[in-house]
Design an enzyme around this catalytic site. Structure first.
Site, PDB file in Angstrom:
ATOM      1  N   ASP A 330       7.193  -5.101 -22.170  1.00 38.48           N
ATOM      2  CA  ASP A 330       6.998  -6.368 -21.943  1.00 38.48           C
ATOM      3  C   ASP A 330       7.338  -6.565 -20.203  1.00 38.48           C
ATOM      4  OD1 ASP A 330       4.948  -8.447 -21.066  1.00 38.48           O
ATOM      5  OD2 ASP A 330       6.391  -9.564 -21.614  1.00 38.48           O
ATOM      6  N   GLU A 384       5.298  -1.435 -18.904  1.00 43.90           N
ATOM      7  CA  GLU A 384       4.384  -2.550 -18.186  1.00 43.90           C
ATOM      8  C   GLU A 384       5.288  -2.749 -16.523  1.00 43.90           C
ATOM      9  OE1 GLU A 384       2.504  -7.525 -17.676  1.00 43.90           O
ATOM     10  OE2 GLU A 384       5.089  -6.830 -18.219  1.00 43.90           O
TER      11      GLU A 384
END
Length: 397
Positions: A330, A384
């Site tokens: 993330d 990401e």
């Protein structure tokens, strides 16, 4: 001996002007890997085994607990077994490198006991949840979080031993355990396994990506303000219930990857790592780089070997203990740049090599990707990332 030209440079001639910078990043990763592995005397996987040393563990004749807290002057283990009071029998002893340790007899702790650390430092004190805790629960009445002893008489045994994801093609279903049901409540691992997983399989997917489930104080963060990095959120059930979910998915031919949050951490001090032993920079950058300007959170110091050890061990923990098939990392863009990618357009290759990049973070991500595939050669790793950093997903040579 002349260094062999990297494939990323061979494959993209537009990177020629930045060959020096790319080689520098590569050399940095090689140097750091050599440093962490004692010049190759151990593997990166062996180095990243901190979760087997730190935290609470059963031994042949009792328990052992260890914590890294270099700024502490005294630490006590407190909990339901001490009436939440300090007891000299539960006082930790300081060892080398800022580590603390205590050995206890078998009857000193029991399955589902609640506990914390009472830490003293020069000028202060506070209760803290251990950084390596593998089970954290919240009291339904007081809403206070505590670590919990998790040592059932019979641990969950995985039925599927050697699962290999089908990546040709990989069809990913992104999901959130708590929200994956129609009732107006927080869903559970068990409910997801029984009710949702069969529908995902019926829909033709062969992989689920579970949104952040590392323990977090604020449910509204969707799990992305993590406080306890080695704890699967107890909001959704027990560790064994999550293991059964993953095991069942594997039996149905479905890979399971988790959103892992190493880009930042929650600011909370009592629940999290924000001021663990009176040192606000034990895990995080100092000065203006400590706080994320947009996320109200703290940024890890990827240049500190102990922090790299903590994070790499965290990757290996989820692969080994829960049999996850990989990770979606993330907030990678936030890690790569001093600006966290905020206010930058990234319209030219210059923006990736202009000195505004966090080389420590790039090095950590390189080592994390290397480690993950060392532990599981079939692992899936996804970043990401929205800036388009060239070579980010290239295999480490």
């Amino acid at each position: 001996m002349e260094q062999k030209r990297l494939k990323v440079l061979i494959n993209d001639p537009w990177l020629d002007p930045y060959e020096g910078a790319i080689n520098g990043r590569y050399s940095h990763a090689l140097y750091k890997k050599s440093e962490l592995t004692n010049n190759g005397k151990q593997t990166l996987s062996e180095f990243a085994s901190g979760y087997l040393y730190f935290g609470l563990h059963r031994t042949k004749d009792g328990w052992i607990f260890r914590e890294w807290a270099p700024n502490a002057t005294q630490i006590y283990l407190i909990g339901t077994f001490t009436g939440w009071k300090e007891n000299e029998k539960y006082a930790l002893k300081r060892s080398e490198n800022g580590n603390w340790e205590i050995k206890l007899p078998a009857d000193a702790l029991h399955h589902e006991d609640l506990y914390k650390l009472k830490i003293y430092w020069i000028g202060g004190q506070g209760e803290r949840i251990p950084a390596w805790a593998t089970r954290v629960v919240q009291d339904n009445t007081t809403k206070i979080f505590s670590a919990q002893v998790w040592s059932p008489e019979k641990s969950y045994e995985f039925k599927v031993k050697d699962f290999k994801p089908n990546t040709d093609p990989l069809l990913i279903y992104e999901c959130h355990i708590g929200m994956a049901q129609k009732e107006e409540k927080v869903g559970t691992y068990k409910e997801f396994r029984e009710k949702v997983l069969p529908r995902i399989v019926k829909g033709g997917y062969n992989c689920i990506q579970i949104m952040a489930i590392q323990e977090h104080p604020y449910y509204g963060s969707f799990g992305y303000h993590v406080s306890s990095f080695f704890s699967a959120s107890s909001r959704f059930g027990t560790p064994d219930e999550l293991k059964e979910l993953i095991d069942t998915a594997h039996s149905m031919g479905v890979a399971v990857i988790m959103d892992i949050v190493h880009s930042h951490a929650v600011k909370n001090e009592i629940e999290g790592l924000g001021n663990f032993a009176g040192d606000p920079n034990q895990f995080f950058y100092s000065g203006g780089r400590r706080e994320h300007p947009a996320w109200d959170s703290l940024c890890f110091d990827y240049g500190k070997n102990e922090v790299v050890h903590f994070l790499l061990s965290n990757c290996k923990f989820w692969l080994e203990e829960y049999k996850f098939d990989g990770f979606r990392f993330d907030g990678i863009t936030s890690m790569l740049y001093y600006s966290h990618g905020l206010g930058e357009a990234f319209t030219h290759y210059d923006f990736y090599f202009n000195g505004h990049q966090d080389d420590n973070a790039i090095c950590y991500l390189t080592l994390a990707n290397d480690l993950i595939h060392q532990v599981n050669p079939h692992a899936i790793t996804i970043a990401e990332e929205v800036s388009g950093m060239p070579g980010l997903a290239v295999k480490f040579e």
